[in-house]
Design an enzyme around this catalytic site. Structure first.
Site, PDB file in Angstrom:
ATOM      1  N   ARG A  66      10.484  -6.351   5.795  1.00 42.20           N
ATOM      2  CA  ARG A  66      10.616  -4.798   5.613  1.00 42.20           C
ATOM      3  C   ARG A  66      11.169  -4.094   6.869  1.00 42.20           C
ATOM      4  O   ARG A  66      11.583  -3.346   6.980  1.00 42.20           O
ATOM      5  CB  ARG A  66       8.911  -4.011   5.457  1.00 42.20           C
ATOM      6  CG  ARG A  66       8.970  -2.499   5.389  1.00 42.20           C
ATOM      7  CD  ARG A  66       6.974  -2.155   5.220  1.00 42.20           C
ATOM      8  NE  ARG A  66       6.495  -2.742   6.151  1.00 42.20           N
ATOM      9  CZ  ARG A  66       5.141  -2.732   5.591  1.00 42.20           C
ATOM     10  NH1 ARG A  66       4.996  -1.972   4.654  1.00 42.20           N
ATOM     11  NH2 ARG A  66       4.496  -2.813   7.388  1.00 42.20           N
ATOM     12  N   ARG A 120      11.304  -1.139  11.597  1.00 44.50           N
ATOM     13  CA  ARG A 120      10.676  -0.261  11.987  1.00 44.50           C
ATOM     14  C   ARG A 120      10.238  -1.434  13.182  1.00 44.50           C
ATOM     15  O   ARG A 120      10.190  -3.494  13.233  1.00 44.50           O
ATOM     16  CB  ARG A 120       9.658  -1.679  11.379  1.00 44.50           C
ATOM     17  CG  ARG A 120       8.831  -0.408  10.186  1.00 44.50           C
ATOM     18  CD  ARG A 120       7.758  -0.153   9.853  1.00 44.50           C
ATOM     19  NE  ARG A 120       7.782   0.436   8.669  1.00 44.50           N
ATOM     20  CZ  ARG A 120       5.919   0.971   8.276  1.00 44.50           C
ATOM     21  NH1 ARG A 120       5.190  -0.057   8.265  1.00 44.50           N
ATOM     22  NH2 ARG A 120       6.019   1.311   7.437  1.00 44.50           N
ATOM     23  N   LYS A 168       0.499  -1.198   0.141  1.00 44.57           N
ATOM     24  CA  LYS A 168       0.286  -0.068  -0.135  1.00 44.57           C
ATOM     25  C   LYS A 168       0.920   0.989   0.276  1.00 44.57           C
ATOM     26  O   LYS A 168       0.651   1.997  -1.047  1.00 44.57           O
ATOM     27  CB  LYS A 168      -0.672   0.131   1.041  1.00 44.57           C
ATOM     28  CG  LYS A 168      -1.942  -1.131   1.599  1.00 44.57           C
ATOM     29  CD  LYS A 168      -3.197  -0.514   2.327  1.00 44.57           C
ATOM     30  CE  LYS A 168      -2.446  -0.706   3.856  1.00 44.57           C
ATOM     31  NZ  LYS A 168      -2.191  -2.941   4.072  1.00 44.57           N
TER      32      LYS A 168
END
Ligand code: IMP
Ligand code: MG
Length: 374
Positions: free
Chosen positions: A315, A321, A201
């Site tokens: 990711r 993250r 996204k």
């Protein structure tokens, strides 16, 4: 009756006061008829702010003994992502065992009135009748029976006779409708990019906003900004995100509304990571409708769960993250997605704005498919 100007919009005459009066005469007559031999004293309940003028006009036509009270509906703070819980404010008299005639200005999707109906019964009301000045039958999807409807209107945004655009316009005695000419000049577009975490996204959104001159609204980024700045909101959000949970709707919605209002000159918005629940989707509609706008298309990226898992882990490594590294957190996000976010697809399919794209190809392949849809 002239064209009126409220903030950034123009409104033109739609329903003159004389027609409203006539419709109120009729609806009052029906209520008088039904309550002529009523054994007891009903409470006429004005739902502020919008119904203030209608309630006044209606009350002076009622010819049976009745009491009056007024309420406001508010969102209830401090709940998790179970959707906004609402609470009735300002109910002064006890309604236990009483018959209530709720007086509303307008029923649109029916969310407000069905919430209020349930809340009043919960509070012990014996019977609740509903009287609304206006109804938009094209959008009303609830089963709840509306006992008294003074007038039905098309699904357009209106102001006047108590109804507002951003708190303005309530004072006009006639009803006005958004001037299409001003809308046609710059119709702001609102797209949602939709799909499981890791579907791409963010990547696709960045490319789409560049190609189409849109503003990218990522609730994840908005929240991470708050967290990085160490705001109170940020600290609360971090605690929830660390557990793979969703942040309360009212917090996210407040950020969204602020983002819309802070960018009045963009061609449109692309929402990424919002809405995540049907409650949020309904509230996004309200936030947009309050501004005379709507969701134009939902672009959904479809990828299988195994790929979601791998992409999130990958990711997390490259973007560092912290919230995405633990397997149980990843699984929790996938589960939350299936339980809470997927039902949104059905919500938008109903509206005919839902478009699905195979998200498993390369970035460019997926992007080309999305561009074709736009
Ligand atoms: P619902 O919960 O979708 O039925 O929305 C009802 C509420 O939305 C009303 O009480 C109004 O506050 C607001 N609303 C819906 N349509 C309009 C409109 O055309 N003009 C102004 N407010 C509206
Ligand atoms: Mg209202």
């Amino acid at each position: 009756m002239e064209r009126i100007h409220l903030k950034d919009k123009y409104f033109v005459p739609y329903i003159p006061y004389e027609r409203l009066e006539k419709a109120i005469d009729d609806v009052a007559e029906r209520i008088n008829h039904d309550f002529k031999n009523f054994d007891g004293i009903p409470i006429v309940l004005c739902v502020l702010n919008g119904s203030i003028l209608f309630t006044g006009e209606l009350m002076k036509r009622l010819n049976f003994p009745c009491e009056f009270s007024s309420v406001r509906l508010s969102s209830y703070e401090g709940t998790l992502s179970t959707g906004i819980t609402r609470k009735v404010l300002g109910l002064t008299s006890s309604i236990k065992g009483r018959t209530i005639i709720v007086v509303e200005d307008i029923v649109d999707t029916g969310k407000t009135i069905t919430d209020l109906y349930a809340l009043l019964l919960d509070a012990g009301a014996e019977d609740v009748k509903i009287c609304t000045m206006l109804l938009k039958p094209e959008v009303y999807k609830k089963d709840l029976k509306l006992d008294y409807v003074a007038m039905e209107i098309e699904n357009r945004f209106i102001v006047g006779f108590g109804l507002d655009y951003d708190q303005l316009g309530r004072n006009y005695k006639d009803i006005y409708i958004l001037d299409k000419r001003t809308e046609e000049k710059a119709p702001m577009k609102h797209y949602l990019i939709f799909g499981p975490p890791g579907a791409g996204k963010g990547t696709q959104a960045a490319k789409l906003v560049e190609r189409f001159g849109l503003r990218h609204v990522s609730t994840g980024d908005l929240l991470r900004r708050q967290i990085a700045e160490g705001t109170e909101l940020g600290l609360k959000a971090k605690h929830l995100i660390d557990q793979g949970l969703l942040v309360p709707d009212e917090v996210v919605e407040g950020m969204i509304a602020a983002e819309l209002d802070a960018n009045p000159d963009v061609k449109g918005f692309l929402f990424d990571g919002f809405p995540r629940t049907t409650a949020q989707a309904e509230h996004l509609d309200t936030i947009l409708a309050d501004r005379g706008r709507k969701v134009d298309a939902v672009l959904s990226l479809a990828i299988p769960d195994e790929m979601v898992f791998e992409r999130i882990r990958h990711r997390a490594q490259i973007e560092n993250r912290a919230d995405d590294t633990k397997p149980e957190v990843i699984q929790n996000r996938i589960d939350t997605y299936h339980a809470k976010t997927e039902p949104i697809a059905a919500f938008y399919k109903d509206k005919g704005v839902y478009q699905e794209v195979d998200g498993t190809g390369t970035i460019d392949e997926v992007f080309e498919k999305l561009c074709a849809l736009m």
